[in-house]
Design a protein around this motif. Structure first.
Motif: not given
Length: 403
Positions: A69-80
């Motif tokens: 499970x990966x959490x981050x406020x950077x939505x675009x970063x998660x996509x990449x």
């Protein structure tokens, strides 16, 4: 951007001067333990979209975790992150893999934690990492809230269901800090180590990650893509690790370290690299010759020559607040273990405070922030009283005032 440009190869050839990872021998020597501790385990990564967090994930999944499970406020970063991992021929994500664009202090995160947990491994990479994030008291409040207060709140949450391994990334700038970012990370170290008897907790201090998100070197790529001039300090040297190496040292600290230990890379002072020495080989890879400029204005004006294969670079002497011209991974007072691993050193006796003492420290900082008349100098004075050896370098100039 030339199709032949390979960041990892460039870093090895022109920055770290290593053909393989510094940490590879230790990882190979402890491969069985890494496999035993990670295979089929449930893993939670916070701040996993950043350079170090994503590199940690790439190192981790090679040992076949069962759930990620990966959490981050950077939505675009998660996509990449997902696109990158799915596109690699040498990686396979676990079938139970999810990403969530949420803040780890949100109620939504707590619900995810309760629904998806308990976790065997938790690693936190959510942090303010830039010295530029201390321009005034407002930016400092956000930094300390993220690096210190939320880290403590996370540990309170984890104490209800302690993982077998908990890791939180630090920085070399926490050793004898001269900027608020380093001071905040020093406080973070003390906060997490205060819980090290309740659960296994480790951290790592290490060097600049070459071409990490938001870094000066990553900015070189952005400038070339936009045909904008480069800007680079002429007098700043740094230790460097590659993105892959940054994930590997964090993984090894997380899994192989003992509770309360701080890992750091064994790097000789001779391996430090001046930022300005990277400029010419980088531009050569891009197909340009560098042109040294004496000012920002001259550099901007000289962009007209880019089509001729001449690239303008403004070299300057560093004069911004909190800039440390050298790096160190430990202090004279800290006990070191330089024998257990070949490529890692370990700080064994880092300062620890009681949890209730740290509660008072955090409350004192909050009181300063709540004072509507408080300024940057007031929070620095408070930090000076809390962190022995903290000597802030103030010049009145911050990085947002530079190109």
């Amino acid at each position: 951007m030339p199709l032949h440009f390979n960041i990892e190869q460039f870093i090895g050839a022109h920055i770290t001067y290593r053909s393989q990872s510094l940490f590879l021998p230790d990882m190979e020597a402890h491969a069985k333990r890494l496999q035993d501790e990670i295979k089929d385990k449930k893993v939670l990564i916070i701040g996993g979209a950043g350079t170090i967090g994503s590199s940690f994930i790439r190192a981790l999944v090679r040992y076949n975790p069962g759930k990620l499970i990966v959490v981050d406020i950077n939505e675009n970063g998660l996509t990449e992150l997902v696109r990158d991992c799915r596109s690699r021929t040498d990686l396979k994500l676990p079938s139970d893999f999810k990403t969530y664009p949420v803040n780890f202090s949100d109620n939504a995160f707590r619900k995810i934690f309760e629904h998806e947990g308990p976790f065997d491994i938790v690693a936190n990479f959510a942090a303010h990492k830039h010295v530029r994030s201390e321009k005034d008291i407002f930016s400092i409040e956000a930094m300390i809230d993220n690096n210190v207060t939320r880290a403590k709140e996370l540990l309170e949450l984890l104490s209800k269901q302690p993982p077998k391994h908990f890791f939180c990334v630090s920085t070399d700038k926490a050793a004898n800090p001269v900027n608020v970012m380093g001071a905040s990370k020093k406080l973070m170290e003390e906060v997490i180590l205060a819980y090290s008897e309740q659960m296994k907790i480790t951290t790592a201090r290490f060097a600049n990650v070459a071409f990490s998100n938001g870094s000066l070197l990553a900015g070189f790529i952005e400038r070339v893509l936009k045909q904008q001039p480069l800007s680079c300090p002429s007098d700043v040297k740094r230790f460097f690790v590659s993105p892959d190496e940054s994930g590997q040292i964090c993984l090894c600290a997380c899994i192989l370290g003992q509770s309360g230990e701080i890992f750091f890379p064994k790097l000789e002072e001779s391996s430090m690299v001046n930022f300005s020495d990277v400029v010419k080989p980088f531009l050569k890879e891009m197909g340009f010759d560098a042109k040294s400029c004496a000012s920002e204005e001259e550099a901007r004006e000289a962009t007209k020559d880019i089509k001729k294969g001449i690239y303008p670079v403004y070299f300057f002497s560093s004069n911004t607040s909190g800039e440390k011209l050298y790096e160190e991974f430990y202090t004279d007072e800290e006990e070191l273990d330089l024998k257990t691993f070949g490529s890692f050193g370990i700080v064994k006796n880092a300062k620890r405070r009681k949890i209730d003492e740290l509660d008072k420290v955090i409350q004192t900082l909050k009181q300063v922030f709540e004072d509507t008349k408080a300024e940057k100098k007031d929070i620095i004075a408070a930090l000076n009283s809390m962190i022995p050896g903290f000597e802030h370098i103030e010049t009145g100039i911050n990085l947002d005032q530079k190109m």
